[in-house]
Design a protein around this motif. Structure first.
Motif, mmCIF file in Angstrom:
data_model
loop_
_atom_site.group_PDB
_atom_site.id
_atom_site.type_symbol
_atom_site.label_atom_id
_atom_site.label_comp_id
_atom_site.label_asym_id
_atom_site.label_seq_id
_atom_site.Cartn_x
_atom_site.Cartn_y
_atom_site.Cartn_z
ATOM 1 N N ILE A 14 -26.659 5.864 5.761
ATOM 2 C CA ILE A 14 -26.624 7.306 6.027
ATOM 3 C C ILE A 14 -26.930 7.618 7.495
ATOM 4 C CG2 ILE A 14 -29.016 7.792 5.371
ATOM 5 C CD1 ILE A 14 -26.029 9.980 4.480
ATOM 6 N N GLY A 15 -27.825 6.874 8.104
ATOM 7 C CA GLY A 15 -28.142 7.099 9.520
ATOM 8 C C GLY A 15 -26.937 6.873 10.419
ATOM 9 N N ARG A 16 -26.190 5.820 10.159
ATOM 10 C CA ARG A 16 -24.996 5.521 10.955
ATOM 11 C C ARG A 16 -23.929 6.591 10.717
ATOM 12 N NH1 ARG A 16 -22.772 -0.187 12.095
ATOM 13 N NH2 ARG A 16 -24.732 -0.113 13.201
ATOM 14 N N ILE A 17 -23.770 7.036 9.483
ATOM 15 C CA ILE A 17 -22.790 8.075 9.173
ATOM 16 C C ILE A 17 -23.158 9.365 9.903
ATOM 17 C CG2 ILE A 17 -21.869 9.532 7.321
ATOM 18 C CD1 ILE A 17 -22.105 7.007 5.505
ATOM 19 N N ARG A 18 -24.441 9.705 9.903
ATOM 20 C CA ARG A 18 -24.879 10.913 10.617
ATOM 21 C C ARG A 18 -24.579 10.810 12.112
ATOM 22 N NH1 ARG A 18 -30.369 11.782 7.238
ATOM 23 N NH2 ARG A 18 -29.439 13.084 5.627
ATOM 24 N N LYS A 19 -24.797 9.637 12.699
ATOM 25 C CA LYS A 19 -24.494 9.452 14.126
ATOM 26 C C LYS A 19 -22.995 9.638 14.389
ATOM 27 C CE LYS A 19 -28.384 6.460 15.188
ATOM 28 N NZ LYS A 19 -28.831 5.119 15.527
ATOM 29 N N LEU A 20 -22.160 9.121 13.481
ATOM 30 C CA LEU A 20 -20.711 9.294 13.643
ATOM 31 C C LEU A 20 -20.321 10.768 13.538
ATOM 32 C CD1 LEU A 20 -19.440 6.234 11.575
ATOM 33 C CD2 LEU A 20 -19.385 6.503 14.061
ATOM 34 N N ILE A 21 -20.954 11.482 12.630
ATOM 35 C CA ILE A 21 -20.674 12.918 12.497
ATOM 36 C C ILE A 21 -21.101 13.656 13.764
ATOM 37 C CG2 ILE A 21 -21.314 15.015 11.229
ATOM 38 C CD1 ILE A 21 -21.410 13.201 8.698
ATOM 39 N N LEU A 24 -18.449 13.209 16.297
ATOM 40 C CA LEU A 24 -17.310 14.097 16.021
ATOM 41 C C LEU A 24 -17.540 15.458 16.670
ATOM 42 C CD1 LEU A 24 -16.498 13.559 12.233
ATOM 43 C CD2 LEU A 24 -14.976 13.110 14.126
ATOM 44 N N ARG A 25 -18.739 15.993 16.441
ATOM 45 C CA ARG A 25 -19.064 17.320 16.973
ATOM 46 C C ARG A 25 -19.180 17.299 18.498
ATOM 47 N NH1 ARG A 25 -23.432 17.949 12.424
ATOM 48 N NH2 ARG A 25 -22.134 18.763 10.761
ATOM 49 N N GLU A 26 -19.914 16.324 19.020
ATOM 50 C CA GLU A 26 -20.187 16.267 20.464
ATOM 51 C C GLU A 26 -18.907 16.182 21.291
ATOM 52 O OE1 GLU A 26 -22.464 13.359 23.689
ATOM 53 O OE2 GLU A 26 -22.863 13.125 21.552
ATOM 54 N N SER A 30 -11.447 15.173 15.735
ATOM 55 C CA SER A 30 -11.067 15.586 14.393
ATOM 56 C C SER A 30 -11.254 14.449 13.387
ATOM 57 C CB SER A 30 -9.618 16.065 14.366
ATOM 58 O OG SER A 30 -8.765 15.029 14.780
ATOM 59 N N GLU A 31 -11.280 13.198 13.863
ATOM 60 C CA GLU A 31 -11.390 12.067 12.941
ATOM 61 C C GLU A 31 -11.942 10.847 13.658
ATOM 62 O OE1 GLU A 31 -8.235 9.157 10.738
ATOM 63 O OE2 GLU A 31 -7.928 11.296 10.453
ATOM 64 N N ILE A 32 -12.732 10.067 12.941
ATOM 65 C CA ILE A 32 -13.168 8.736 13.377
ATOM 66 C C ILE A 32 -12.749 7.789 12.267
ATOM 67 C CG2 ILE A 32 -15.117 7.203 13.818
ATOM 68 C CD1 ILE A 32 -16.612 9.540 15.033
ATOM 69 N N ASP A 33 -12.057 6.709 12.629
ATOM 70 C CA ASP A 33 -11.586 5.735 11.644
ATOM 71 C C ASP A 33 -11.919 4.350 12.186
ATOM 72 O OD1 ASP A 33 -10.319 4.305 9.667
ATOM 73 O OD2 ASP A 33 -8.312 5.081 10.089
ATOM 74 N N LEU A 34 -12.904 3.697 11.580
ATOM 75 C CA LEU A 34 -13.344 2.378 12.016
ATOM 76 C C LEU A 34 -13.110 1.377 10.894
ATOM 77 C CD1 LEU A 34 -16.809 3.467 13.458
ATOM 78 C CD2 LEU A 34 -14.715 3.084 14.747
ATOM 79 N N HIS A 35 -12.611 0.194 11.242
ATOM 80 C CA HIS A 35 -12.430 -0.826 10.221
ATOM 81 C C HIS A 35 -12.402 -2.201 10.851
ATOM 82 C CE1 HIS A 35 -8.087 -1.007 11.275
ATOM 83 N NE2 HIS A 35 -8.217 0.292 11.400
ATOM 84 N N THR A 38 -13.243 -6.564 6.580
ATOM 85 C CA THR A 38 -13.834 -6.367 5.257
ATOM 86 C C THR A 38 -14.325 -4.957 4.965
ATOM 87 O OG1 THR A 38 -16.012 -7.029 6.056
ATOM 88 C CG2 THR A 38 -14.602 -8.769 5.146
ATOM 89 N N GLN A 39 -14.487 -4.109 5.971
ATOM 90 C CA GLN A 39 -15.048 -2.786 5.751
ATOM 91 C C GLN A 39 -14.247 -1.727 6.491
ATOM 92 O OE1 GLN A 39 -19.027 -3.382 7.225
ATOM 93 N NE2 GLN A 39 -19.795 -3.685 5.152
ATOM 94 N N ARG A 40 -14.344 -0.494 5.981
ATOM 95 C CA ARG A 40 -13.666 0.615 6.648
ATOM 96 C C ARG A 40 -14.445 1.896 6.391
ATOM 97 N NH1 ARG A 40 -7.446 2.652 6.089
ATOM 98 N NH2 ARG A 40 -7.631 4.312 7.613
ATOM 99 N N ILE A 41 -14.505 2.748 7.395
ATOM 100 C CA ILE A 41 -15.082 4.074 7.241
ATOM 101 C C ILE A 41 -14.213 5.046 8.021
ATOM 102 C CG2 ILE A 41 -16.727 3.798 9.154
ATOM 103 C CD1 ILE A 41 -18.653 5.556 7.468
ATOM 104 N N ARG A 42 -13.835 6.150 7.358
ATOM 105 C CA ARG A 42 -13.030 7.195 7.998
ATOM 106 C C ARG A 42 -13.760 8.515 7.762
ATOM 107 N NH1 ARG A 42 -7.226 8.105 5.842
ATOM 108 N NH2 ARG A 42 -6.819 6.259 7.060
#
Length: 156
Positions: A14-21, A24-26, A30-35, A38-42
Motif C-alpha cells: 500500500i505504501g508503494r501504491i500511495r507513492k505512485l498515486i 500521478l498527481r504531482e 493520467s496513467e502509470i503502468d509498470l511491469h 512476473t509482476q504488473r501494476i497499472r
C-alpha cells in the motif's frame, strides 16, 4: 532473501501504491503502468474514458471472474455469473452520459468489457471472463460490491 527480490515482492504494498498515486498527481500523469517478467501494476486517474484506453500489454483474466458453483438444477447447468474481482463501486457505463457497456439480452465474449469497478479512485474495467448472454444485472448503479459478488447472470 536478497534486498532486490524483497523490493520486487513489495510492488503491491500500500505504501508503494500511495507513492505512485502521489506521482500521478504531482506530474499530472493520467496513467502509470509498470511491469516486469512476473509482476504488473497499472494505475489510472479518474475521468479517463476507459472504453477507449489501450492496454500496454495483454493481461490474463482474473480467476474470480469464472463460473458459478456446481449446478443442482438443469437451469443452473446453463447459467454463469460474472463476479467482482475486487471491492469497490459498480458502474455500468464508462461515463454518466454514455450508454451502458452491456444490457440484458446482449451476447458477450470472455474479453467483452461489461462494467467498471471503482476502487480507491481508480476505475477498473471488468471483462466478462466467460461467453454467454446477459440475462440479469445483479447490482445497481453505484452500488458497493465485494470480491466475488455476482454482477451479471449469464445464459451459457
Amino acid at each position: 532473501m536478497s534486498k532486490e527480490s524483497n523490493e520486487s515482492n513489495e510492488v503491491f504494498e500500500i505504501g508503494r501504491i500511495r507513492k505512485l498515486i502521489e506521482l500521478l498527481r504531482e506530474f499530472d500523469l493520467s496513467e502509470i503502468d509498470l511491469h516486469d517478467a512476473t509482476q504488473r501494476i497499472r494505475i489510472r486517474r479518474g475521468g479517463i474514458p476507459l472504453a477507449n484506453a489501450q492496454p500496454a500489454a495483454p493481461m490474463p483474466a482474473a480467476p474470480a471472474l469464472g463460473t458459478s458453483a456446481a449446478a443442482k438444477t438443469e437451469d443452473d447447468k446453463h447459467t454463469s455469473f460474472i463476479k467482482s474481482p475486487m471491492v469497490g463501486s459498480f458502474y455500468s457505463r464508462p461515463k454518466p452520459d454514455q450508454p451502458p457497456f452491456v444490457k440484458v439480452g446482449d451476447v458477450v465474449s470472455a474479453e467483452t468489457i461489461v462494467c467498471i469497478v471503482e476502487a480507491m479512485k481508480m476505475f477498473n474495467e471488468i471483462p466478462a471472463g466467460v461467453a454467454g448472454k446477459i440475462v440479469e444485472v445483479c447490482v445497481k448503479e453505484g452500488e458497493a460490491v465485494d470480491v466475488n459478488k455476482p454482477l451479471f447472470k449469464l445464459a451459457i
